[in-house]
Design an enzyme around this catalytic site. Structure first.
Site, short mmCIF file in Angstrom:
data_model
loop_
_atom_site.label_atom_id
_atom_site.label_comp_id
_atom_site.label_asym_id
_atom_site.label_seq_id
_atom_site.Cartn_x
_atom_site.Cartn_y
_atom_site.Cartn_z
N ASP A 199 -19.21 17.44 20.92
CA ASP A 199 -19.96 17.71 22.16
C ASP A 199 -19.04 17.86 23.37
O ASP A 199 -19.49 18.34 24.42
CB ASP A 199 -20.96 16.59 22.44
CG ASP A 199 -22.22 16.71 21.59
OD1 ASP A 199 -22.55 17.85 21.20
OD2 ASP A 199 -22.87 15.69 21.33
N GLU A 202 -22.78 6.16 16.03
CA GLU A 202 -22.48 6.94 17.24
C GLU A 202 -23.24 6.26 18.38
O GLU A 202 -24.44 6.44 18.55
CB GLU A 202 -22.91 8.39 17.06
CG GLU A 202 -22.50 9.30 18.22
CD GLU A 202 -23.54 9.36 19.33
OE1 GLU A 202 -23.30 8.74 20.39
OE2 GLU A 202 -24.58 10.00 19.14
N ASP A 218 -25.63 9.98 13.99
CA ASP A 218 -25.71 10.53 15.34
C ASP A 218 -26.85 9.87 16.10
O ASP A 218 -27.94 9.65 15.55
CB ASP A 218 -25.90 12.05 15.26
CG ASP A 218 -25.71 12.72 16.60
OD1 ASP A 218 -24.65 12.51 17.22
OD2 ASP A 218 -26.61 13.47 17.01
#
Length: 537
Positions: free
Chosen positions: A433, A380, A333
């Site tokens: 998200d 990501e 991430d």
């Protein structure tokens, strides 16, 4: 920064990564799984809803569903115990597992608790909000900890050498993080706060005599914390073995940052930018973007990269070692933070007044790879991404991410349009998200989109308006090596099934599946889609 002593590693080309085979996967967090299990004995027969999904039989059943549905990969969110507001992206350990994910049903099967005990400790009935099943983590944790205490008591009184040997082996193999974590968690329970800067007796500065005093005083609690992690590890390894047998790869998610009130920061204070009292001087976040006009002030302490490099990235190597013990591949991430990151002064209330600071770049990854070997990583790379970030990702041989929802929000860039995807990327309809695709579409009408976007969408539109199925097919039919679709999008669920709203303090992470939706008919439908678009490994 000083030069690392590790030999530089020549990464493979992105398309040469062995896991980048044309295939399909599903995104669904562990706690979002159904959680109704049958509990029966001579004294009682009932179904218990433990309040959230776990890594026991319900997860094994989900693996079977994925295999029947033609999927090859299951992506989950981070497994750690949340430090604040149940966010899996802010945990009090980068290595430990969340006790809420431990299966009481598996403990019954292991003989550590019996059915009657389990029934007596079950949480109250779940709440339904707008038809959705909501997770009440306070109730879940109260019930799970009661079951785990009962299991620990039985373990402590057991004379079964197999259990004792297995536990001792776990203590030894995981000692590099487990010892400090167990003491941290025990101290947090003892002082009723995980804010280690407020602990007494020179514990914040880890005075040796103070640490030993509390290890002795809290010996049973320390053993309990280790035992809980032993159970998590045991159940996770059983799940991973089952997934391997069914041809399902497990994809984890590694947040770049850790919580300030964590075992990691307390144990390794020199690796972070902290003041003399242990408080962060600067914190992590992102500048204003698609999700927030004031940016996102995450509040995590930032790494002192010079100190990390001087340690030969020992903590990072241990972190990746643990991750690849648990998963077949790992999504990192906020990958762009390794190239440069948004530094916010700790006293700022928003992330507006920050600045970009250079990260460690490939130095970190070369050092880790020199010790662990090839790293199966998905980067990501969403948000404000520069050419330098693209270069670092490609230089390391990591595939990046494309998200269809981002492609159809404007016509300023074609990066996220499905027709631009290559075999060197992993494609999504949306991520944890995003709103669900149905919710996202409900706020947009085809005629209100930019003209160029309308033209591109028309390629996928099969009715008067664009549908969720149209975007799912767009991702599946793309050239991306791996397509990953959130389970909510496969089901066509609306905003009520959204799991996270970035920047929102409360009400996230609470969505979970109804146990009635994962039917053989649904699996057959998904298998047909996967075969139609040649995504069967």
């Amino acid at each position: 920064m000083t030069t690392t002593t590790s030999k530089p590693v020549i990464p493979p080309a992105v398309a040469d990564q062995p896991f980048l085979i044309r295939s399909a996967g599903m995104l669904c967090h562990i706690t979002s799984l159904p959680s109704v299990v049958d509990v029966a004995s001579s004294d009682a027969a009932s179904s218990i809803d433990w309040g959230c999904g776990d890594i026991g039989p319900v997860a094994h059943q989900f693996v079977d569903f994925l295999a029947d549905a033609g999927q090859s990969l299951w992506q989950v969110l981070p497994l750690g115990p949340p430090a604040v507001l149940e966010s899996p992206y802010s945990c009090y350990s980068a290595m430990a597992g969340h006790p809420a994910m431990i299966s009481p049903e598996a403990l019954v099967a292991d003989g550590l608790v019996d059915n009657v005990e389990a029934l007596s400790m079950a949480p109250p009935p779940v709440d339904r909000v707008g038809g959705a099943i909501e997770i009440r983590f306070d109730r879940v944790m109260e019930s799970k900890m009661a079951v785990l205490r009962a299991a620990f008591d039985r373990f402590q009184s057991s004379d079964d050498d197999r259990w004792q040997a297995a536990f001792a082996g776990f203590e030894t193999s995981q000692a590099y993080w487990l010892e400090d974590f167990a003491l941290f968690e025990s101290l947090a329970r003892h002082f009723e706060t995980n804010d280690w800067t407020s602990w007494p007796d020179q514990l914040p500065v880890r005075h040796i005599a103070s640490l030993q005093q509390y290890r002795d005083q809290l010996r049973r609690e320390v053993q309990f914390s280790k035992f809980v992690q032993f159970l998590f590890d045991r159940q996770w390894n059983q799940l991973k073995s089952h997934a391997k047998r069914r041809g399902i790869q497990l994809c984890g998610d590694m947040p770049i940052f850790v919580a300030h009130h964590s075992s990691d920061v307390w144990t390794h204070q020199s690796l972070f930018h902290l003041d003399e009292f242990g408080s962060p001087t600067v914190v992590a976040g992102v500048p204003p973007d698609y999700f927030s006009e004031t940016g996102q002030r995450w509040g995590n302490p930032l790494y002192d990269w010079r100190a990390n490099e001087q340690s030969n990235f020992a903590w990072w190597t241990a972190r990746f070692r643990r991750a690849f013990e648990q998963f077949d591949l790992m999504r990192i991430d906020h990958f762009r933070g390794f190239e440069s990151y948004w530094e916010v002064p700790a006293e700022e209330e928003t992330a507006i007044n920050g600045q970009w600071i250079k990260g460690p770049g490939r130095t970190l990854f070369d050092c880790v790879a020199a010790q662990l070997g090839r790293m199966p990583v998905i980067a990501e790379d969403l948000g404000l991404i520069t050419e330098e970030v693209h270069h670092l990702r490609n230089e390391l041989g990591f595939p990046g991410m494309r998200v269809a929802q981002f492609g159809f929000d404007s016509d300023e860039t074609d990066w996220h349009y499905p027709e631009t995807y290559t075999d060197a990327c992993v494609a999504y309809t949306g991520t944890h998200d995003n709103d669900t695709t149905a919710g996202w579409l409900a706020e947009r009408k085809f005629e209100g989109l930019p003209e160029n976007t309308q033209r591109l969408l028309s390629r996928y539109r099969r009715g008067d308006d664009i549908s969720v199925d149209d975007l799912v097919v767009a991702v599946l039919s793309s050239d991306a090596s791996i397509s990953i679709v959130p389970v909510q999008d496969y089901l066509g669920l609306g905003t009520e099934a959204r799991i996270n709203v970035p920047g929102k303090a409360f009400g996230n992470w609470a969505w979970r599946l109804d146990d009635a939706v994962l039917t053989p008919e649904f699996a057959q439908h998904l298998s047909g889609l996967v075969h139609e678009h040649s995504r069967v490994r």
